[in-house]
Design an enzyme around this catalytic site. Sequence first.
Site, PDB file in Angstrom:
ATOM      1  N   SER A 641      41.894   6.147  -1.572  1.00 62.10           N
ATOM      2  CA  SER A 641      41.825   5.033  -0.645  1.00 62.10           C
ATOM      3  C   SER A 641      40.393   4.857  -0.156  1.00 62.10           C
ATOM      4  CB  SER A 641      42.812   5.261   0.500  1.00 62.10           C
ATOM      5  OG  SER A 641      43.007   4.102   1.250  1.00 62.10           O
ATOM      6  N   ASP A 726      50.948  -1.791  -3.821  1.00 64.07           N
ATOM      7  CA  ASP A 726      50.145  -1.289  -2.708  1.00 64.07           C
ATOM      8  C   ASP A 726      49.692  -2.447  -1.816  1.00 64.07           C
ATOM      9  OD1 ASP A 726      48.307  -0.123  -1.021  1.00 64.07           O
ATOM     10  OD2 ASP A 726      47.303   1.023  -2.590  1.00 64.07           O
ATOM     11  N   HIS A 763      50.859   2.401  -2.072  1.00 63.55           N
ATOM     12  CA  HIS A 763      49.620   3.098  -1.729  1.00 63.55           C
ATOM     13  C   HIS A 763      49.762   4.605  -1.767  1.00 63.55           C
ATOM     14  CE1 HIS A 763      45.623   3.283   0.005  1.00 63.55           C
ATOM     15  NE2 HIS A 763      46.059   4.139   0.913  1.00 63.55           N
TER      16      HIS A 763
END
Length: 809
Positions: A641, A726, A763
């Site tokens: 991320s 995501d 995610h």
Amino acid sequence: GTAAMGHFVKVVPLALGAVGAVGRFLRRRNVSIRAAASKPPVAPVAKRKPHTVLFGNVVGENRGPNPMEPPIERVDDLFWLRDDLRKDPEVIAHLKAENAHTESHLAHVQPLVKRVYDEIISSIQETDDDLTFPWGSRYDYFVRTVKGKSYPIVCRVAKVIDASTAAKKPREEVVLDVNDVAKPLKYCDLGSFRLSPSHDVLAYSVDPSGYETYEIRFKDLRSGKHLPDVIAGTAGSVSWGCGNTEVYYSTQDDAHRPNKVWRHTLGTPQSADECVLTEDDELFCAGFGRSSSGEFMLLESESTETNEVHTVSLATPGGAPTLMEPRRLGHRYYPEHRGAHWYVLTNRGGRINFDLVCAPLLSPQESGWTPLSSLAVAGTLADGPGEAFEWKQGRTLESITAFADFLVLEGREGGFSAVWVLQLAPKREDGVVGSDASPVAEQAFIATWHKTQWPSQNCCVYTAAASSSLGCVGANQIFDADHIFITYMSLTTPKTVYRYNMRTGDKVAVKTTPVHGFDADKYATCRIEVAVRDGTKVPVSIAYRKDLRVTDGPMLLSGYGSYGASNDPSFSRENIPLMDRGVVIAIAHVRGGGEMGRYWYETEGKYLKKMNTFNDFVDVAEHLVSEKWTCPEKLAITGRSAGGLLVGNAVNMKPGLFRCAVAAVPFVDMMVSMCDPSIPLTTGEWEEWGNPNEARYYDYMLSYGPMENIAPGPKPEVLVTSGLNDPRVAYWEGAKYAARLRDACEAGCNSRVLLKTDLTAGHFSATDRYHYFKERAYEHGFILDSLGLAGAEPTWSTAGGGAAKNPKP
């Protein structure tokens, strides 16, 4: 959050179906299977279709308070890869072609991937009962995992209350088998798990896609059947309000921002629900949580830098919200309730590491906030060990939980995670505090306090959850308690939960997560400090297997460095196969995280200081090379991320410093994403990075945007992973990044740039535990292959097509 409060495709040796997919992919390019055996697979080529992206003022859009006029234009010729509905056939075909390309490039690694996966699985006690903890007056709860089943099973047994129940063997009861919930779904994430006050009804939420939009369901635990109530389109959280029929939940706007909190009564349609809080400011999100006392619901509006809280009494149904303290730019406060007082963590007065204050229940405004230590009556009760619990610069308070006689604070001190226990003054029958004769239900000052002590400072310590597979449930559910559960672990110590006596400080280990085959004595861990280019000392946590460490050896360096989140040295069974192959594990605690306190983030690692994060990481890597921990040919890096943003910048800044990189769900298309308020979560992120629509931030953000700073030249090997659904870092960021990296590789550069998109996840990767470990094994296989530790070579390197890229060590 309010009141003290974030997976798998089956990987097998190239099976018939995979061979067919790869074959069809190659035939479309008139390349024969035989030719593919002597030449590396050809990467998919993403078409170029110029698209103008505007930075600055756009009529009809929220571009921030000071957008540039006229706007600046930039061309993004890969913008077409963005499909908000995730259904465009051309986009899906491209992602599948990329997956096939990655599979063909790593076909020779599949036996290693399987071995690593088998090693991980063999270390697991696949059938296991986790910590047993009390919840309510009638039951003890625990989480069970069963061999072959991907998801947890939540169980309970009736408590032994008297002689009549002691004579009976407790009957075990399944509260929720998440495997049953997951059966009809391609993806299954449990967002919340909350029991009614009577413990007769369970409310839980399910995300079936990975897009983090949840459905709330209710199960009658007396009959075992689900109630007809279903609440659709929620943000995932749910809490019980007054009694056993009232629940609170939140919903999101079109940009996936939680903006409303609702109250639902069981037995009524969702359309009849009452909205109790609406947050219209797009910088803020709305949330809620029940106080530990169970007497109040706390409704919160929060941005990255500012918040405000409304309280709702749960004494009667349908209570009205009352504002505690109005929002003020830069001020954040987090209240907890006990008896006649509010206990509040606040950053007012420049105390960015947070201070602890107290206010009367009926006068909760900031004007009445007073430090607890100043309320003590001299000579009446002992202070803590050497000092009152007053604010100090080196101590960060991150969360507060109230109990009948205690406050438990979690945070950091000296760069390490910590838990403090504050014993509050005992209640008095006459309701008098000290000598001022002010009538309250109990005294609001500290009798004594202590910092909990653990075998190692360089550890991860926090109040325990029910299970790692049920992280949405805390294990400390009893308000009137003398004991709590605390989790302790380190890079070389498996997770252990202790039953901790808050009065005496005594602790007993009650559950250690089994890790079969792991002998802690064979491994070592240490913490070093690296003086980076501006003289700041950056901590680095390191772990390795003692008998396999060598000079200039292989290393996997990870980092994060954003949002003030601390990347603590926690135990990971997935890292054991790497250490058992001689790989040193290192974590760079760079600025932008919260490891050294809030200043590490707020003044040193965000906005116009964000470059510190990337410089720290590169400087740490260079130090580890200069000190012979590793060498560029043996140094791998990884980040997820915002950690992917870190990896992308490191690769741009020093491509020759790293052999390979794993950029997982990487936030690398920062400029294009941050200018567009229609993309989920964008507006709230302006208080993290800055707003590129404003001249103040545009040039600075452009200087480090990974996508805009890829220069032609040699590159490390890079594996990019993404999740199609995501909502936090959209799949197209990884797809565009892989294409642009390949474009920048000069002729003769043999480095692989591979993209792997999970078409069923979001995610947080797979929630299926077996799928999750397969994904980690796949990433490790790529890393070991790139470092020359795979013990295998691709077919084209041994079929007369040129020298082997990856000779055996």
